[in-house]
Structure formats: C-alpha cells, structure tokens
Design an enzyme around this catalytic site. Structure first.
Site, PDB file in Angstrom:
ATOM      1  N   SER A 153       0.755  -1.257   0.000  1.00  0.00           N
ATOM      2  CA  SER A 153       0.000   0.000   0.000  1.00  0.00           C
ATOM      3  C   SER A 153       0.787   1.311   0.000  1.00  0.00           C
ATOM      4  CB  SER A 153      -0.982  -0.010   1.161  1.00  0.00           C
ATOM      5  OG  SER A 153      -0.310  -0.268   2.339  1.00  0.00           O
ATOM      6  N   ASN A 188       9.340   1.663 -14.581  1.00  0.00           N
ATOM      7  CA  ASN A 188       9.296   2.034 -15.998  1.00  0.00           C
ATOM      8  C   ASN A 188      10.178   3.254 -16.231  1.00  0.00           C
ATOM      9  OD1 ASN A 188       7.630   4.578 -15.801  1.00  0.00           O
ATOM     10  ND2 ASN A 188       6.213   3.125 -14.856  1.00  0.00           N
ATOM     11  N   PRO A 210       3.131   4.463  -1.001  1.00  0.00           N
ATOM     12  CA  PRO A 210       2.828   5.538  -0.040  1.00  0.00           C
ATOM     13  C   PRO A 210       1.342   5.848   0.130  1.00  0.00           C
ATOM     14  CG  PRO A 210       3.508   6.496  -2.112  1.00  0.00           C
ATOM     15  CD  PRO A 210       3.602   4.998  -2.287  1.00  0.00           C
ATOM     16  N   LYS A 236      -3.223   4.735  -3.809  1.00  0.00           N
ATOM     17  CA  LYS A 236      -4.419   3.945  -4.141  1.00  0.00           C
ATOM     18  C   LYS A 236      -5.245   3.636  -2.894  1.00  0.00           C
ATOM     19  CE  LYS A 236      -2.051   2.293  -8.176  1.00  0.00           C
ATOM     20  NZ  LYS A 236      -0.692   2.709  -7.714  1.00  0.00           N
ATOM     21  N   ARG A 244       7.961 -13.067  -7.499  1.00  0.00           N
ATOM     22  CA  ARG A 244       7.332 -12.471  -6.306  1.00  0.00           C
ATOM     23  C   ARG A 244       5.882 -12.078  -6.600  1.00  0.00           C
ATOM     24  NH1 ARG A 244      10.049  -7.337  -3.389  1.00  0.00           N
ATOM     25  NH2 ARG A 244       9.924  -6.640  -5.529  1.00  0.00           N
ATOM     26  N   CYS A 300       3.247  -0.960 -12.592  1.00  0.00           N
ATOM     27  CA  CYS A 300       3.608   0.162 -13.477  1.00  0.00           C
ATOM     28  C   CYS A 300       4.749  -0.273 -14.392  1.00  0.00           C
ATOM     29  CB  CYS A 300       3.943   1.413 -12.672  1.00  0.00           C
ATOM     30  SG  CYS A 300       5.436   1.272 -11.704  1.00  0.00           S
TER      31      CYS A 300
HETATM   32  C1  LIG Z   1       4.097  -0.322  -6.406  1.00  0.00           C
HETATM   33  S1  LIG Z   1       4.388   0.020  -4.709  1.00  0.00           S
HETATM   34  C2  LIG Z   1       2.781   0.380  -4.098  1.00  0.00           C
HETATM   35  C3  LIG Z   1       2.268   1.767  -4.413  1.00  0.00           C
HETATM   36  C4  LIG Z   1       0.940   2.050  -3.716  1.00  0.00           C
HETATM   37  N1  LIG Z   1      -0.045   1.035  -4.028  1.00  0.00           N
HETATM   38  C5  LIG Z   1       0.372   3.406  -4.080  1.00  0.00           C
HETATM   39  O1  LIG Z   1      -0.516   3.491  -4.916  1.00  0.00           O
HETATM   40  O2  LIG Z   1       0.829   4.406  -3.504  1.00  0.00           O
HETATM   41  C6  LIG Z   1       4.651  -1.577  -4.042  1.00  0.00           C
HETATM   42  C7  LIG Z   1       4.821  -1.593  -2.526  1.00  0.00           C
HETATM   43  O3  LIG Z   1       4.788  -2.960  -2.092  1.00  0.00           O
HETATM   44  C8  LIG Z   1       5.627  -3.084  -0.966  1.00  0.00           C
HETATM   45  N2  LIG Z   1       5.883  -4.545  -0.813  1.00  0.00           N
HETATM   46  C9  LIG Z   1       6.750  -5.310  -1.506  1.00  0.00           C
HETATM   47  N3  LIG Z   1       6.697  -6.594  -1.112  1.00  0.00           N
HETATM   48  C10 LIG Z   1       5.730  -6.647  -0.151  1.00  0.00           C
HETATM   49  C11 LIG Z   1       5.213  -7.708   0.653  1.00  0.00           C
HETATM   50  N4  LIG Z   1       5.686  -8.955   0.542  1.00  0.00           N
HETATM   51  N5  LIG Z   1       4.243  -7.421   1.550  1.00  0.00           N
HETATM   52  C12 LIG Z   1       3.767  -6.152   1.679  1.00  0.00           C
HETATM   53  N6  LIG Z   1       4.245  -5.108   0.951  1.00  0.00           N
HETATM   54  C13 LIG Z   1       5.206  -5.348   0.046  1.00  0.00           C
HETATM   55  C14 LIG Z   1       6.820  -2.223  -1.347  1.00  0.00           C
HETATM   56  O4  LIG Z   1       7.583  -1.862  -0.209  1.00  0.00           O
HETATM   57  C15 LIG Z   1       6.135  -1.024  -2.015  1.00  0.00           C
HETATM   58  O5  LIG Z   1       5.884  -0.005  -1.086  1.00  0.00           O
END
Ligand SMILES: C[S@@+](CC[C@H](N)C(=O)[O-])C[C@H]1O[C@@H](n2cnc3c(N)ncnc32)[C@H](O)[C@@H]1O
Length: 263
Positions: free
Chosen positions: A81, A158, A83, A86, A178, A201
């Site tokens: 989630s 990207n 920062p 969404k 992952r 993205c």
């Molecule tokens: C694409 S970003 C999310 C952006 C966010 N949804 C937004 O709209 O602001 C992906 C996020 O997933 C977190 N993340 C990665 N692996 C994770 C896991 N196993 N469990 C929970 N969060 C994870 C990362 O630290 C990162 O903050």
C-alpha cells in the site's frame, strides 16, 4: 496530475482556489482529477495540498481503484500500500466507510503511508507493517477474508517514472516470481464472489500477462473479468491477454487485470 480528495472538498472548489492563484488546470475523464498545465509554484507546496485537498499522482495510477470499485460496506485489502495513493483513493470511493486493511512491508515507506492517510482525512483504514507472505497466515488462521483486494505489486518500474532505470532480465524474472506468489496469496484471501485487481507500473510481459496466464492455469476457482479500455484522454489499450488493460507512454505505463473468485 491532481486527484481531488472528495472526502474533504469538492472538485469545483479546488479548481476555483487554484485557478485564482494562476494555476491552469485541464479536465480529465474523472471529474475529480485534473491535469496541471501550468503552475507559478510547486503544486505540492500549497496550503491546499497540506490541508489534504488533493493528492499528486498519474492518471494511470487512478485506474486500478476505479476498476476495483470498492463499496461502502466492503471489507477491503490493499496488499502493497505505501505511499498510499491507491489506499486513499479507495477510501474516497468508499466515502470513508467500510474497512480497508493496508499492508506494507517497508517500515520506512509506512511513514509516508500514515502521513498521507492523516493528511487526506482517511478514517476507514487500518495500517499494518508486515510482509504479506507472512501476514496471510494470521488472516487465514483467523478465517479473515475480503470482498475486494488490490494488489498493486512491487515491480521493476518504468522509464517514465525513473529516467535512470537500468534493470536486467534477472531483475524482471525476480519480480515476476514475487508477483505470482503475492497474487496467489491475494486470491486465497478473497471471499467467494470477491474481486481482486492486479496492477503494476511495469511494461514487461513477464510481470504482467505472464503472471495472469500463470494464475489462470494454476487455479480453477477464479475467472478473468474482461475490461474495456473505455477511459478517454489516456493512451489505454487492451493488453496481450484479452480483457486486460495496458496504459502506454506518454502516460505513465500501467497494466491492470481484474479477477473474480468463483468458489
Ligand atoms: C508499487 S508500490 C505500491 C504503491 C501504492 N499502491 C500506491 O498506490 O501508492 C509496491 C509496494 O509494495 C511493498 N511490498 C513489496 N513486497 C511486499 C510484501 N511482501 N508485503 C507487503 N508489501 C510489500 C513495497 O515496499 C512497495 O511499497
């Protein structure tokens, strides 16, 4: 691009306040999102921004919550989630009702998530600092399932977002593994009849269509919901799998797919 936070103010009022200060805004397909054509100052440093009247994000990144369409009474999960672009958008669509469980693995990024939730006046969200791959055990052991799930998966990024992007095939495959794991976990946590939206993205097929093909082959309890690229003023097309969506440059690249849990 600004997304007006309708939990606090109307789009008309934000438009009027910013235009009075010389900001030039352009309408989009969303009545609460505007493109900033010109601004005499940084749009992230206005009193309106600090009051939580709007959030800065790309138009593409507003599409996953719109497609998930969480309802006022839903119990929703945002698996990745921070920062919080969404998460806070979902809270806005839910009119601050129902519940969102917002999970984030990074302790550092949780700070930004909490700060955005507070700034935007979001009241229906529980923030959990955990790895979804472990937190899922707690949820399953306690029979906690969700109506709507957003998996905005960690990806290789990207070139529009990161001009110095330099990723290898190995990095992309690592992300893909992952993503498949997280998607499978998300589907385990969905109620029967519930919906999950998967987004990234990234423009890489390995992180997008390949993840969706993998899961459709692996599980019999799900079906792909066919989406239409019906959003005006954005370079959006069907993905390489029918019913998935892809946003292309000059807009921020995005991939979006929606899955229903059948039983
Ligand atoms: C694409 S970003 C999310 C952006 C966010 N949804 C937004 O709209 O602001 C992906 C996020 O997933 C977190 N993340 C990665 N692996 C994770 C896991 N196993 N469990 C929970 N969060 C994870 C990362 O630290 C990162 O903050």
């Amino acid at each position: 691009m600004i997304r007006v936070n309708t939990l606090k103010i109307s789009p008309e009022e934000v438009k009027e306040r910013l235009e009075k200060k010389g900001v030039i805004l352009e309408e989009t397909f969303l009545d609460y999102a505007f493109k900033v054509k010109k601004s005499p100052f940084s749009i992230g440093a206005t009193p309106e921004y600090l009051f939580g009247y709007y959030y800065l994000q790309s138009l593409s990144s507003m599409i996953p919550p719109i497609i998930l369409n969480p309802k006022k009474r839903d119990f929703a999960l945002d698996m990745c989630s921070a920062p919080g672009g969404k998460t806070t958008h979902m809270a806005q669509i839910m009119e601050n009702q129902g519940v969102i469980v917002a999970v984030e693995i990074s302790r550092e990024r949780i700070k930004a998530l909490k700060s955005n939730i507070n700034r935007l006046g979001v009241l229906n969200t529980i923030v959990i600092n955990a790895d979804m791959r472990e937190y899922k055990n707690y949820l399953l052991e306690n029979n906690i399932f969700f109506d709507k799930i957003l998996l905005d998966a960690p990806c290789s990024g990207n070139f529009i977002k990161d001009k110095n992007r330099n990723v290898s095939k190995k990095d992309i495959l690592y992300c893909s593994i992952r993503q498949k794991e997280l998607l499978n976990i998300g589907l385990d946590l969905l109620k029967k009849g519930g919906y999950l939206v998967y987004s990234t993205c990234s423009m890489e097929k390995e992180e997008n269509e390949d993840v969706i093909s993998y899961i459709l082959n692996k599980r019999e309890d799900i079906k792909l919901i066919k989406l239409k690229p019906k959003f005006k003023g954005i370079n959006i097309k069907e993905g390489y799998i029918r019913g998935t969506l892809r946003v292309f440059p000059p807009d921020e690249p995005f991939f979006i797919a929606k899955i229903k849990k059948l039983f």
